[in-house]
Write a protein that holds these residues in place. Structure first.
Motif, PDB file in Angstrom:
ATOM      1  N   ILE A 208      -4.801   0.668   1.174  1.00 12.62           N
ATOM      2  CA  ILE A 208      -4.060  -0.072   0.149  1.00 12.62           C
ATOM      3  C   ILE A 208      -4.638  -1.475  -0.017  1.00 12.62           C
ATOM      4  O   ILE A 208      -4.904  -1.924  -1.143  1.00 12.62           O
ATOM      5  N   LEU A 209      -4.844  -2.172   1.103  1.00 15.37           N
ATOM      6  CA  LEU A 209      -5.400  -3.527   1.006  1.00 15.37           C
ATOM      7  C   LEU A 209      -6.811  -3.502   0.442  1.00 15.37           C
ATOM      8  O   LEU A 209      -7.168  -4.345  -0.401  1.00 15.37           O
ATOM      9  N   GLY A 210      -7.618  -2.539   0.870  1.00 18.25           N
ATOM     10  CA  GLY A 210      -8.994  -2.444   0.375  1.00 18.25           C
ATOM     11  C   GLY A 210      -9.045  -2.207  -1.124  1.00 18.25           C
ATOM     12  O   GLY A 210      -9.784  -2.894  -1.851  1.00 18.25           O
ATOM     13  N   TRP A 211      -8.252  -1.237  -1.612  1.00 19.96           N
ATOM     14  CA  TRP A 211      -8.258  -0.947  -3.047  1.00 19.96           C
ATOM     15  C   TRP A 211      -7.678  -2.108  -3.848  1.00 19.96           C
ATOM     16  O   TRP A 211      -8.139  -2.397  -4.970  1.00 19.96           O
ATOM     17  N   TYR A 212      -6.698  -2.788  -3.284  1.00 17.46           N
ATOM     18  CA  TYR A 212      -6.115  -3.917  -4.016  1.00 17.46           C
ATOM     19  C   TYR A 212      -7.123  -5.045  -4.167  1.00 17.46           C
ATOM     20  O   TYR A 212      -7.195  -5.696  -5.223  1.00 17.46           O
ATOM     21  N   LEU A 314       0.277  -3.397 -11.897  1.00 13.65           N
ATOM     22  CA  LEU A 314      -0.915  -2.899 -11.209  1.00 13.65           C
ATOM     23  C   LEU A 314      -0.748  -2.774  -9.690  1.00 13.65           C
ATOM     24  O   LEU A 314      -1.161  -1.767  -9.111  1.00 13.65           O
ATOM     25  N   PRO A 315      -0.180  -3.770  -8.996  1.00 13.68           N
ATOM     26  CA  PRO A 315      -0.081  -3.646  -7.529  1.00 13.68           C
ATOM     27  C   PRO A 315       0.621  -2.392  -7.036  1.00 13.68           C
ATOM     28  O   PRO A 315       0.093  -1.719  -6.137  1.00 13.68           O
ATOM     29  N   PRO A 316       1.807  -2.005  -7.568  1.00  7.33           N
ATOM     30  CA  PRO A 316       2.404  -0.761  -7.089  1.00  7.33           C
ATOM     31  C   PRO A 316       1.539   0.469  -7.367  1.00  7.33           C
ATOM     32  O   PRO A 316       1.464   1.389  -6.537  1.00  7.33           O
ATOM     33  N   VAL A 317       0.866   0.478  -8.518  1.00 12.41           N
ATOM     34  CA  VAL A 317       0.001   1.612  -8.845  1.00 12.41           C
ATOM     35  C   VAL A 317      -1.164   1.701  -7.865  1.00 12.41           C
ATOM     36  O   VAL A 317      -1.502   2.782  -7.353  1.00 12.41           O
ATOM     37  N   VAL A 318      -1.777   0.565  -7.581  1.00 11.79           N
ATOM     38  CA  VAL A 318      -2.899   0.538  -6.642  1.00 11.79           C
ATOM     39  C   VAL A 318      -2.429   0.948  -5.250  1.00 11.79           C
ATOM     40  O   VAL A 318      -3.113   1.699  -4.545  1.00 11.79           O
ATOM     41  N   ALA A 319      -1.252   0.469  -4.841  1.00  9.43           N
ATOM     42  CA  ALA A 319      -0.724   0.835  -3.526  1.00  9.43           C
ATOM     43  C   ALA A 319      -0.458   2.335  -3.437  1.00  9.43           C
ATOM     44  O   ALA A 319      -0.744   2.970  -2.415  1.00  9.43           O
ATOM     45  N   GLY A 320       0.095   2.895  -4.505  1.00 11.35           N
ATOM     46  CA  GLY A 320       0.322   4.339  -4.506  1.00 11.35           C
ATOM     47  C   GLY A 320      -0.972   5.126  -4.402  1.00 11.35           C
ATOM     48  O   GLY A 320      -1.059   6.109  -3.657  1.00 11.35           O
ATOM     49  N   TRP A 321      -1.988   4.677  -5.119  1.00 15.93           N
ATOM     50  CA  TRP A 321      -3.291   5.332  -5.054  1.00 15.93           C
ATOM     51  C   TRP A 321      -3.887   5.227  -3.653  1.00 15.93           C
ATOM     52  O   TRP A 321      -4.395   6.204  -3.106  1.00 15.93           O
ATOM     53  N   GLY A 322      -3.813   4.035  -3.058  1.00 19.20           N
ATOM     54  CA  GLY A 322      -4.364   3.847  -1.718  1.00 19.20           C
ATOM     55  C   GLY A 322      -3.653   4.694  -0.687  1.00 19.20           C
ATOM     56  O   GLY A 322      -4.288   5.291   0.193  1.00 19.20           O
ATOM     57  N   GLY A 343       5.007   3.711   2.859  1.00 19.64           N
ATOM     58  CA  GLY A 343       5.771   2.474   2.777  1.00 19.64           C
ATOM     59  C   GLY A 343       5.384   1.472   3.853  1.00 19.64           C
ATOM     60  O   GLY A 343       5.193   0.288   3.572  1.00 19.64           O
ATOM     61  N   LEU A 344       5.282   1.948   5.099  1.00 19.20           N
ATOM     62  CA  LEU A 344       4.885   1.052   6.179  1.00 19.20           C
ATOM     63  C   LEU A 344       3.460   0.539   5.972  1.00 19.20           C
ATOM     64  O   LEU A 344       3.161  -0.630   6.256  1.00 19.20           O
ATOM     65  N   GLY A 345       2.575   1.408   5.473  1.00 15.61           N
ATOM     66  CA  GLY A 345       1.216   0.963   5.176  1.00 15.61           C
ATOM     67  C   GLY A 345       1.200  -0.118   4.112  1.00 15.61           C
ATOM     68  O   GLY A 345       0.440  -1.097   4.210  1.00 15.61           O
ATOM     69  N   GLY A 346       2.056   0.016   3.090  1.00 19.81           N
ATOM     70  CA  GLY A 346       2.135  -1.003   2.045  1.00 19.81           C
ATOM     71  C   GLY A 346       2.641  -2.333   2.582  1.00 19.81           C
ATOM     72  O   GLY A 346       2.146  -3.394   2.198  1.00 19.81           O
ATOM     73  N   ILE A 347       3.610  -2.289   3.489  1.00 22.33           N
ATOM     74  CA  ILE A 347       4.144  -3.521   4.067  1.00 22.33           C
ATOM     75  C   ILE A 347       3.076  -4.214   4.911  1.00 22.33           C
ATOM     76  O   ILE A 347       2.902  -5.440   4.845  1.00 22.33           O
ATOM     77  N   LEU A 348       2.357  -3.447   5.729  1.00 20.83           N
ATOM     78  CA  LEU A 348       1.284  -4.041   6.529  1.00 20.83           C
ATOM     79  C   LEU A 348       0.190  -4.614   5.641  1.00 20.83           C
ATOM     80  O   LEU A 348      -0.369  -5.681   5.929  1.00 20.83           O
ATOM     81  N   ALA A 349      -0.127  -3.930   4.553  1.00 25.18           N
ATOM     82  CA  ALA A 349      -1.130  -4.455   3.612  1.00 25.18           C
ATOM     83  C   ALA A 349      -0.642  -5.751   2.979  1.00 25.18           C
ATOM     84  O   ALA A 349      -1.434  -6.679   2.750  1.00 25.18           O
ATOM     85  N   ALA A 350       0.654  -5.855   2.700  1.00 25.57           N
ATOM     86  CA  ALA A 350       1.213  -7.083   2.139  1.00 25.57           C
ATOM     87  C   ALA A 350       1.064  -8.246   3.115  1.00 25.57           C
ATOM     88  O   ALA A 350       0.725  -9.370   2.719  1.00 25.57           O
TER      89      ALA A 350
END
Length: 411
Positions: A208-212, A314-322, A343-350
């Motif tokens: 998620i962080l990489g794609w964002y 864009l951020p939620p879409v990118v996170a979903g893709w990642g 969800g946990l991966g998205g929080i850690l990426a944030a």
């Protein structure tokens, strides 16, 4: 790594993997730091010569500037005519990190024969090879930083040796340490005992962080290309020679990673400041007088726009893709587990994005330019729901894709 793979009771004869740990690890840290420092010194001398063909100053002035630039990449900051400049050139920081990683791999391979082998590790025997090597690697790296700061600094520039050393230790531990663990073979052994959900969450956060960051980089480059004429006009107003222009462009490129993080903050909604009292956000742009710097051509025009708030989708879409891409390597057939991992991966990426935002900004000069930075706390507050919700949606999407063959067979 030879000792980790050899059968029990087999004597280790490959001395290449049993070099003295203290000497190899400490020297590795010195080499990792000194190699990038030497590159900066060489480029600074070349830039000094290109600027005015050596008509002003002396080579040692170029060497000093190169050292200060290298220290700034480690968070030292400097003072220029009494004004603090604390923005770290993250492009140079990334280069230092890459070199620390490569040298760390070599150090890990060289000391892999120390400590217990794989079977003894599996039996629970304690192994201090990687921690000790990482500590010595960090000491060697920090020593070079401290010496460089003491030689290049003076009351006029006042680089912070303490901050530089702390950042150097952090870089050596967070980058060099995992590299040593990987090169020595320990990382593979440790990863094997990690629960699958933990590895899946970590993979989701990384994807998620990489794609964002990729999308943020694309947004920045597109904005710069759309107003490339303004960037060229800035260079023209500086009235620099060809050599000076080449040097200025090269130095500006070191701040491109900073601009990518700024773009990521913009897409999330809170935006960033380019001077005290300024805001650059999708909801509106408030700017003052800007310095002549070509990367600032990517800034949107002042005022509000009807379409820019839609960029926050864009951020939620990118996170979903990642999250969906990560779960292709760590599949699960449970809906709740897929959502939890994403969800946990998205929080850690944030959290990771907020950390990058804290590193990307700082003071860039006197007066208003003392504040050039993303709004770090707001970035975290916006990124947690945006990337977290995107991950929660992307995880079950990947689960649905994995369940399709089984559903087809039942049908």
């Amino acid at each position: 790594m030879t000792s980790l793979l050899a059968p029990p009771g087999t004597p280790v004869t490959d001395l290449r993997h049993r070099r003295p740990l203290v000497a190899v690890a400490a020297l590795g840290g010195v080499v990792a730091a000194a190699s990038t420092l030497v590159v900066c010194l060489a480029l600074a001398v070349v830039g000094w010569f290109l600027a005015d063909a050596g008509a002003h100053g002396a080579p040692h002035d170029g060497l000093r500037v190169g050292t200060l630039g290298w220290l700034m990449a480690h968070g030292s900051g400097v003072h220029v005519q009494g004004a603090a400049v604390t923005v770290a050139p993250l492009g140079l920081t990334l280069l230092c990190g890459w070199v620390a990683w490569r040298v760390g791999l070599r150090v890990g391979d060289s000391v892999s024969g120390h400590g217990p082998d794989a079977d003894r590790l599996a039996d629970g025997e304690r192994d201090w090879t990687v921690p000790v090597a990482t500590l010595l690697f960090s000491v060697g790296y920090a020593l070079v930083v401290a010496v460089a700061s003491s030689l290049a600094g003076d009351p006029a520039t006042s680089p912070s040796t303490v901050r530089a050393v702390l950042c150097a230790v952090g870089l050596a531990v967070l980058v060099g340490g995992p590299a040593i663990a990987l090169g020595s073979g320990r990382l593979a052994i440790w990863a094997a005992v990690l629960p699958e959900p933990v590895k899946a969450v970590g993979a989701s956060a990384g994807r998620i962080l990489g794609w964002y960051l990729v999308v943020s980089a694309a947004a920045f480059l597109l904005a710069l290309l759309l107003d490339l004429a303004s960037a060229a006009n800035v260079l023209a107003q500086l009235h620099t020679s060809a050599g000076e222009t080449a040097t200025f462009v090269a130095l500006s490129s070191l701040l491109v990673p900073n601009a990518v993080v700024f773009a990521g903050s913009y897409l999330l909604g809170p935006g960033f400041a380019v001077g005290t009292g300024t805001v650059v956000a999708p909801s509106g742009v408030v700017l003052g007088a800007m310095p002549l710097f070509p990367l600032l051509a990517a800034l949107p025009d002042a005022g509000t726009s009807r379409w820019t708030p839609w960029l926050m989708a864009l951020p939620p879409v990118v996170a979903g893709w990642g999250a969906a891409r990560a779960q292709r390597r760590h599949p699960t057939l449970r809906w709740d587990e897929g959502a939890l991992r994403g969800g946990l991966g998205g929080i850690l990426a944030a959290v990771g994005l907020a950390l990058l935002a804290s590193l990307a900004g700082g003071a860039a000069g006197p007066g208003r330019m003392r504040e050039v930075s993303p709004f770090v706390l707001d970035v975290l507050v916006h990124a947690v729901p945006a990337l977290g919700v995107g991950g929660v949606l992307g995880g079950p999407l990947a689960t649905w894709w994995e369940r399709r063959p089984a559903a087809a067979e039942e049908g």
